[in-house]
Each structure stands twice: as structure tokens, then as C-alpha cells.
Design an enzyme around this catalytic site. Sequence first.
Site, PDB file in Angstrom:
ATOM      1  N   HIS A  67       3.895   7.050   5.369  1.00 15.89           N
ATOM      2  CA  HIS A  67       2.686   7.744   5.833  1.00 15.89           C
ATOM      3  C   HIS A  67       1.887   6.992   6.885  1.00 15.89           C
ATOM      4  O   HIS A  67       1.204   7.604   7.683  1.00 15.89           O
ATOM      5  CB  HIS A  67       1.810   8.176   4.654  1.00 15.89           C
ATOM      6  N   ASP A  89     -22.021  13.706 -26.702  1.00 19.36           N
ATOM      7  CA  ASP A  89     -20.571  13.879 -26.556  1.00 19.36           C
ATOM      8  C   ASP A  89     -19.987  12.844 -25.592  1.00 19.36           C
ATOM      9  O   ASP A  89     -19.587  13.160 -24.493  1.00 19.36           O
ATOM     10  CB  ASP A  89     -20.212  15.294 -26.098  1.00 19.36           C
ATOM     11  N   ASP A 117      -3.179   8.563  -1.205  1.00 18.53           N
ATOM     12  CA  ASP A 117      -3.555   7.518  -0.251  1.00 18.53           C
ATOM     13  C   ASP A 117      -5.013   7.127  -0.479  1.00 18.53           C
ATOM     14  O   ASP A 117      -5.373   5.952  -0.598  1.00 18.53           O
ATOM     15  CB  ASP A 117      -3.351   8.090   1.163  1.00 18.53           C
ATOM     16  N   GLU A 132       1.478   6.225  12.717  1.00 20.86           N
ATOM     17  CA  GLU A 132       0.176   5.929  13.286  1.00 20.86           C
ATOM     18  C   GLU A 132       0.047   4.474  13.719  1.00 20.86           C
ATOM     19  O   GLU A 132      -0.485   4.168  14.768  1.00 20.86           O
ATOM     20  CB  GLU A 132      -0.879   6.251  12.249  1.00 20.86           C
ATOM     21  N   ASP A 133       0.546   3.583  12.888  1.00 17.04           N
ATOM     22  CA  ASP A 133       0.295   2.161  13.100  1.00 17.04           C
ATOM     23  C   ASP A 133       1.397   1.421  13.844  1.00 17.04           C
ATOM     24  O   ASP A 133       1.231   0.265  14.190  1.00 17.04           O
ATOM     25  CB  ASP A 133       0.094   1.451  11.753  1.00 17.04           C
ATOM     26  N   HIS A 159       0.822  -1.218   0.000  1.00 11.32           N
ATOM     27  CA  HIS A 159       0.000   0.000   0.000  1.00 11.32           C
ATOM     28  C   HIS A 159       0.861   1.276   0.000  1.00 11.32           C
ATOM     29  O   HIS A 159       0.751   2.081  -0.926  1.00 11.32           O
ATOM     30  CB  HIS A 159      -0.997  -0.039   1.164  1.00 11.32           C
TER      31      HIS A 159
HETATM   32 MN    MN Z   1      -2.683   4.729   3.945  1.00  8.30          MN
END
Ligand code: MN
Length: 752
Positions: free
Chosen positions: A97, A285, A165, A101-102, A72
Site C-alpha cells: 500500500h 453498566d 492502515d 507512493e513512497d 508497518h
Molecule cells: Mn501506511
Amino acid sequence: MPTTPQEPLIADYSINDEEEKKAILREYRALLRSLKESLKKGDKTLLRRAFEIAVEAHKDMRRKSGEPYILHPLAVARIVTEEIGLGVTSAICALLHDTVEDTEITLEDISRDFNPYIAKIIDGLTKISNVVDLKGDTTIQAENFRKILLTLADDPRVILIKLADRLHNMRTLESMKSEKQLKIASETTYIYSPLAHRLGLYEIKSEMEDLAMKYTQPDTYAEIAQGLKDTKRDRTRYINEFIKPLKEDLTHNGFEFEIYGRPKAIHSIHNKMKTKHVTFDEVYDLFAIRVILKSQPDREKEDCWKVYSLITNFYRPSTERLRDWISVPKGNGYEALHTTVMGPGGRWVEVQIRTERMNEIAEKGLAAHWKYKEGTTSPQESKLDAFLQHLRDVLNNPDTDTIDFIQDFKLDLFTEEIYIYTPKGDMRVLPKGATALDFAFDIHTQLGMRCIGAKVNYRLVPLSHQLDSGDQVEVITSSKQNPSEDWLSFLITAKAKTRVKAYLKEDKRRIAEEGRLALKRKFDHLRASMSSHNINELMLYYKKPSQLDLFYAVAVGNIDINELDHFAIYGDKFQHPGREEKKEKLPEEDHTKNKPAKGSELIIFGERSDKILYKLAQCCQPIPGDNVFGFVTSGEGLKIHRTDCPNAAQLLANYGHRIVKTKWAKNKEISFLAGVRIIGMDDVGVIQKITNVISGELKLNMRSLSIDSNDGIFEGTIMVYVHDRDELNNFCNKLGALEGINKIERIEKAED
Ligand code: MN
């Protein structure tokens, strides 16, 4: 630079799958290649370190699809470099990124290992997603959107990476649970795709909207996709025929160029069908022709016009549909020449003429501007700066109601632009439909607050006068002027509306305070307490959405507080004797439409459906078979909406935690009201034929049929009770087979 033979370290990757390791390395090498030209000394080492940190940090994690998580951030980094055109710093941030956080990694670690800039961008990214994940209430969601916009004003790279993201998450939405899909898709159309649009990232915006539609309106999406597929051969043949003489002529005139036809995005075809009330076959169109020129910087404008002139030697242009976004680029920096010409077989064809530089700006937006700025301040860049400044202005106003703000701001994002001149000849860009008062606020808040009128091209006009492109406007003010409620009915820009609302709210709060005091005195007199129970009781009785509205109504005399003398009081609690009765006296005018009898036609996940009271939303009138979701309202229990309801995106994006997964159960007992609109050729027998289908053939219950005819064409609305979507589709097919009927479409709601 010399290529190092050394491979990055992923030896201790815990998943002992050689194939996966290979795939990961392949992605990493592709990322390196995408950056090749811009890599400076030392960059490669930094990038590899970021990659290794990310691999290590996510080594035990897998995505919902089952693939290693590291794929990812790698994919996001490639979107950032290849599709948005950012450089190595942004690629590093994209790789990292999700790490802070993780995982255990801290911002200090990143600041030490890389540099403080990178740490700052990652901090911005982390702040945004932290708030998204909170199972909070609306204000938190809205506050989060506001934060996204604030970081945008701070360092646009944060939002560009965030968009990448989000794009990757949308591309891989398949493996998520359905309610998650809906929520993410709605958030995307609600805030991310408008932002991508505003930043000039047309490709990304378009892909996001198509992907969102795939999940919120799967049937319509599939239909249009199929339609495009079925017509592809004819289209290609037509495009080739159209292009052939142009190719020869442009080459003959010494141009180096690319020319091709490009199908429109599915969502924009769908928009067209909806707004113009046409079927897929009638969207003329479905594609546009694009000419992309190689051109010297100082010859771009001339070259584009020369090509225009050559093309119109072959095909006659429509005079109304020429757009010159080269002389005056759009606010998001877009530059091109658009024209619509009459092609072979009497078909209108849109032609877009751009240089390679303009094309890169059209695809990569903001980032491309940076690339081309090279020290000079181009007009586009200063426009973007002006936009970011405007954003900061509005956001820094502490009184702004965030949800309102986002609504207004979104309107700003999508509308076309007009160009207005000040008396001194400076140009301002405003959205189409802007009034003299919007212009005054655009120049300065105080000018707006005190505005009493304006002179447009030397002629005196009222505040509400709508401006046209090219108008020269002089604002007239008076120190006695103050904003009033009715201004909101004609203002269209977010900035002006926000300022006026903040002023009115403050004003209302002052007045409401008097109402609160009056009510307090009455309560004391009745020996009732100012408890929230009692206040709520009054809000319910007087149908006021908030305390503020209740107090305000008391203050301005819309509520007569002497009525409270008739309320029953138990202890210190109020209960108006009429309230219970009142409830019963409010019958549902139509029970089939609003309140299904036994509640067994819906399955509401996680709950016993027979215990839950729900209503079908009036805004979209769902019937069994439609894709639906449940929404917990504050006063009226559960409401069931269609996922393609006009209000759905706003509800899902702002109130994700109030969504209840819902699906229809098989039930043939209960009928639901649904409406269709028909258009056809006037024919004496047509009504007879229609009613035959309804009551003779299908034995449906009809509630109403109204037909208007005009010059041989009729338009009608039929409201019928059906059991489910299949029955409705069958009904539509039967009608469609009738001679004289040209078009049938389901309407969102009954307008009777
Ligand atoms: Mn992400």
C-alpha cells in the site's frame, strides 16, 4: 498445500541487524499462518513476491519509532486478514500500500507483476493518501474525505485496507510529534471511526475511538482507565456470580456456547458520563455479558430466543430494553439479541446473545458478509448494497457542498435506526428522528421536492412529523411545491438535506446575481471599482461571511445601498468613516475572559507570543493547565481551544494546516473564567459553606453563583476566576469535601 522450505529473500536488506531481520520474518510467517485456510495454488508465491517487493522498496526507510518501515505494511496486512477477515488479494494490497507512493515502483509494475485488480485497489489507496498529505485548504481536505467515500462505493476493500492502515498508525501514534498526534487522532474520530461503525467493524471502531481519546483527552482517559483497573476484581467476582447458574443451565439444555463479561470501551464510558452527567462510579453498566452460541444456520433464531428464555428464568428482564436485531438486522448488518436483566444485588446487566456467525459479523463487519454470502443474496447484503447505492447517489450530486455533506453524513452514520413501511409494505430503514419529509426524499428526490404532507397510518400529518418504527407512510405531493429554507430545520437525513441545500443555493445564487448587478451600478455611480478590496470592506462592515451573502442581502433589501453614499472613497477604494470608530466602540465586555492582557501566558510555537493577538475560544473556555491548541481563524486572529473542546475534532480534521502548537507558560498574574456545576442535597447552610470555600478559604474571585433547588435536591452553577487548572481542581476538591454536595463537574462554557 505443501509448505515450501524456501524463505523469502530479504538477504540484501540494508540494515545489518539480524534481530530485525528475524522480527520481519516472524511477522511474515504470522501473516502466512493467518491466511492458511484460504490460500489457493499460486497464492503463496504471489504473497511472497509482494513481500519481497515491499522489503526492497522500503529497505532504506524507518518509521518515526526507529523500527524498519516494512513492519508497518506487514502489520497492516495482518490487521486486514486477522481482524477484518479479508483474503490474500487484500493482504497483497496491504503489503504494497505504501510502495507506489513512497518509492519508484509504478502501478504498471504492479499490474504486470500481479494483476489489474490489485493495481486498481492500490491506485485507490494511493489516491486517498496523496490528498491527505497536501498542505492544502479546507476544501481539499473535505474533497479528500469525499474521495474516501467514493472509493468506498467503488470497491469496499480500498476503504477496509485504509482503515487497517489508520488503525496501525493509531496504535503506533506514541512516537509522533504532539501536533501530529492531535491531527491524526481528530481525523480518526471525524471520519474513520464513523466509517468503521457504518461498515459494522465494531472492534476497530471502538479501538480507534479509545486511542483517539488517549491523545485528545489524556487526563480523562487515564482516569477512566485507572477506574476500570481499580474495580476489576469486584467486577470479575460479580460476573462470575452472574454467569454461574446460566452456564449450568445452558449446558444442561444441550447448548454449546461461550459466555463471558466484557468491559465497555473507555470512550463509551466517557460518553455515558457526559450525556447522563454521572461520575465513573455511577456508570452502572461498565460491562456487558455476551453469550456466543454454536448453532445450525436454520436454527439460529430459535436457539437465540431459547437462550433468552432460559436466562430470563433466572433474572427478570426489563421490558423496555429488549432489542431484536435478529428478525430485523441493523443497516450495517449487525445481528444479535440484546436484553437488560436484573442481576444479583439489584444491578441491571446487559446481556447480548449471538451465534458464532453473528459474532463474526459483529467483529469483522462487511468482510464477513462476503464470506457468508456464497452466491445467495442475504437480506444483510442487500442492505449494505442499498447503503452503498445511497452513498453513490449523494456523492454524484455535483452541487453538494462537501463540508456540509460530511457533517450531515456523519450524523447519519451514528444514529439509531427506525423501520418504515411504504403503502405496498416495502420496508425502508431511516435514522431515528426522521420526518415524513425525510422518508419522501429517501424514496425519491422528486417525491421529496414536491412533498406537501403525508399520511401516517392513514392519518394526515405535516411534513415535519417525526416517524416511529413500524409506521406506514404514504407521501402526498403537489406539482406547485418547492423546497424552502425552513425544511432544513427538521430534516435529519444527509440525502434530503443535501438536495434541499443544493436547491436553495441555486435559488439564492439567482437572486444574489440581481444584488451584484445593483451593487455594480451603485459602484459605477460612485466611481468606485468592484475590486475585492471594496467588496471585502463591505462584507466586513455588514458582517457578511461571503460575497454571495452580501449580494443576496442587497437583492432582498436587507442592505440599503444608498448608505454607500456616506462611505469615504480614496482613489477608487472605499472606507466607511464609521468603521474605525466602530472597532473602538466594541469593547470586550470582559477582558479576562476574552483577551488576556499581555499575551505572556501562552507560548505559541514558532512565533513570538507577545506579537500575536489571540483569544480564548468561547466554546470551551480554556484555562492554563488545559491541553490546548491554537487555531488561525479567518477574521479574528488566533483562537485557543481545549483539545477536548466539542469543536476540536471538526477543526483539527478539516483545517489541519491552520493549527498552531500552543502551550501555557507559567504565569500567576492573570485569572481566567471557569465554570463548575454542582449537585447536592438541599441544606440551609450549603450556600454559606460554598461561599466560605470560595472567598474565605481560597480567596477566589467569584463572578456568579446560581442555585436551583427542587424537592430537596439542588443544582447550581458557579463561575469563578482561577489562574490555572490546578487551582480549579483544588477548588473542586474542596467543594467535593463539603457535606451535602454529591457531584461537581467542570462545564464547557458559561451559560449566563
Ligand atoms: Mn501506511
